[in-house]
Every structure is written in C-alpha cells, then in structure tokens.
Design an enzyme around this catalytic site. Structure first.
Site, PDB file in Angstrom:
ATOM      1  N   GLU A   1       0.830  -1.203   0.000  1.00  0.00           N
ATOM      2  CA  GLU A   1       0.000   0.000   0.000  1.00  0.00           C
ATOM      3  C   GLU A   1       0.864   1.252   0.000  1.00  0.00           C
ATOM      4  OE1 GLU A   1      -4.235  -0.952   2.061  1.00  0.00           O
ATOM      5  OE2 GLU A   1      -2.538  -0.756   3.443  1.00  0.00           O
ATOM      6  N   PHE A   2       0.321   2.308  -0.598  1.00  0.00           N
ATOM      7  CA  PHE A   2       0.977   3.616  -0.646  1.00  0.00           C
ATOM      8  C   PHE A   2       2.328   3.555  -1.364  1.00  0.00           C
ATOM      9  CE2 PHE A   2      -1.353   3.357   3.475  1.00  0.00           C
ATOM     10  CZ  PHE A   2      -2.457   4.095   3.069  1.00  0.00           C
ATOM     11  N   ARG A   3       2.507   2.527  -2.201  1.00  0.00           N
ATOM     12  CA  ARG A   3       3.740   2.330  -2.982  1.00  0.00           C
ATOM     13  C   ARG A   3       4.976   2.149  -2.094  1.00  0.00           C
ATOM     14  NH1 ARG A   3       2.691   2.662  -8.206  1.00  0.00           N
ATOM     15  NH2 ARG A   3       0.828   3.773  -8.892  1.00  0.00           N
ATOM     16  N   LEU A   4       4.760   1.657  -0.881  1.00  0.00           N
ATOM     17  CA  LEU A   4       5.880   1.360   0.014  1.00  0.00           C
ATOM     18  C   LEU A   4       6.320  -0.085  -0.240  1.00  0.00           C
ATOM     19  CD1 LEU A   4       4.496   3.063   3.251  1.00  0.00           C
ATOM     20  CD2 LEU A   4       6.027   4.025   1.509  1.00  0.00           C
TER      21      LEU A   4
END
Length: 203
Positions: free
Chosen positions: A180-183
């Site tokens: 999620e959130f490009r993490l």
C-alpha cells in the site's frame, strides 16, 4: 553455445522463492502465470521486447523456446544479454520478478524432448512459420501449413533445425513485492562467480 556444459546457477533460496511465487500465481487464477516479458537488443543497440512463455526453471536458469531465425533469435545470436520480467498482479498487492542474464541455446536433446510434447498443430506451425519475415497475405501462410500437414501425414513431426530452446543464465534476480501507498519491498540477488548475495532496495 549449443552443447555447453552448464554449471549450477541459481541459489537454492532464489529457486525456492521463485517456484513458490509461480505456484501461487497458478493458484491465483492468473490466465498466463508463465508469461514473461523478454527484452533483447539488436546490433544497432535498439531494444525490443515481447511476451514469451516460461517452459521450465531449475538451478541452471529459466527456459523458453522459439524460432532461431526470428528477430529475437537473431538478436540473441548477436547479443545474448537479456532481461526477463514476470508480473503477477493478482498476488498480494502485485508481485514482479525481474531477471537479467545471458541466454544460450539448449542442447538439441532438450529441445527435441520439449518439441515432442507440443500439440501436433503447434509442431506443424513451427515448420510452416517463417517467423518475423514479411507475409504477403494470410492465404500464403495457410498454404504453407497445408503443405507441412501433407508432408508429415501419418508420421511424427520432427523438430525443425531452426527451432529450439534457450536457457537464461541469471546474474541478477529481483523480487518486487507491492504494498500500500507504494511502500514496496524489493530484494535484489546478484551473482559474483558462483556466489549469490542479496540486498534490499528502496522502492
């Protein structure tokens, strides 16, 4: 080079991780879990890519098959360095496996063994298709297929000499796990001689 005696390449950890992800992709309902992007380069340095199907993986590397006279076959003959990429969107938040290495022709016996498992129509097609060459019209191709069907009627179809497998010997393998959130999480393995080391990368 055909006939080369290959040494063990992939570490047990890499092989186990890749096989586990591939099995998860197959179980996920992915319609083509063995599909991978193959990137090559021609003599002018122009990059080309296309989707091919993985036909096997073991400690030596990853295997696929093609027409040796095709564009990709000619590019691999000139520059054997390749890059592969799998993308399994349905796994977790998405998983990619990136592979870089050198592609070498499989020994004829291995290509023969795989070719014998192909559907007869695909075997005929390997003889009939002048892959990557200009096709005047569809009828011309249909005629070539019909001629090949007639030629091999009533007997087994042998492997064409211009068709066979490649083994990609990796020197870089990266596992990319979406989050999620490009993490995202990226684990890159690099080979130095016969030793593999790994490190985390920022996403």
């Amino acid at each position: 080079m055909q006939g080369k005696s290959f040494k063990a390449m992939l570490s047990p950890e890499i092989l186990q991780t890749f096989r586990q992800l591939l099995e998860e992709a197959k179980a996920s309902g992915d319609p083509e879990p063995t599909a991978m992007n193959l990137a090559t380069v021609d003599t002018d340095g122009r990059v080309a890519s296309r989707i091919v199907l993985l036909k096997g993986v073991d400690e030596r590397g990853l295997r696929f098959h093609t027409n040796y006279d095709s564009d990709k076959g000619s590019q691999l003959a000139a520059h054997p360095q390749v890059a592969l990429c799998f993308h399994w969107k349905q796994l977790r938040h998405g998983v990619q496996v990136r592979v870089e290495g050198v592609a070498r022709k499989l020994q004829a016996e291995e290509s023969d063994a795989y070719f014998a498992t192909r559907p007869r129509g695909s075997q005929i097609g390997a003889w009939a298709s002048l892959q990557s060459q200009t096709l005047p019209d569809r009828h011309s191709f249909d005629e070539r297929v019909a001629r090949c069907e007639h030629e091999f009627a009533g007997r087994e179809v042998p492997r064409p000499p211009h068709w066979g497998g490649f083994l990609v010997e990796p020197d870089v393998v990266e596992f990319w796990y979406g989050a999620e959130f490009r993490l995202h999480e990226r684990v890159r393995w690099s080979r130095h001689g016969q030793t593999w080391t790994h490190r985390l990368l920022y996403p």
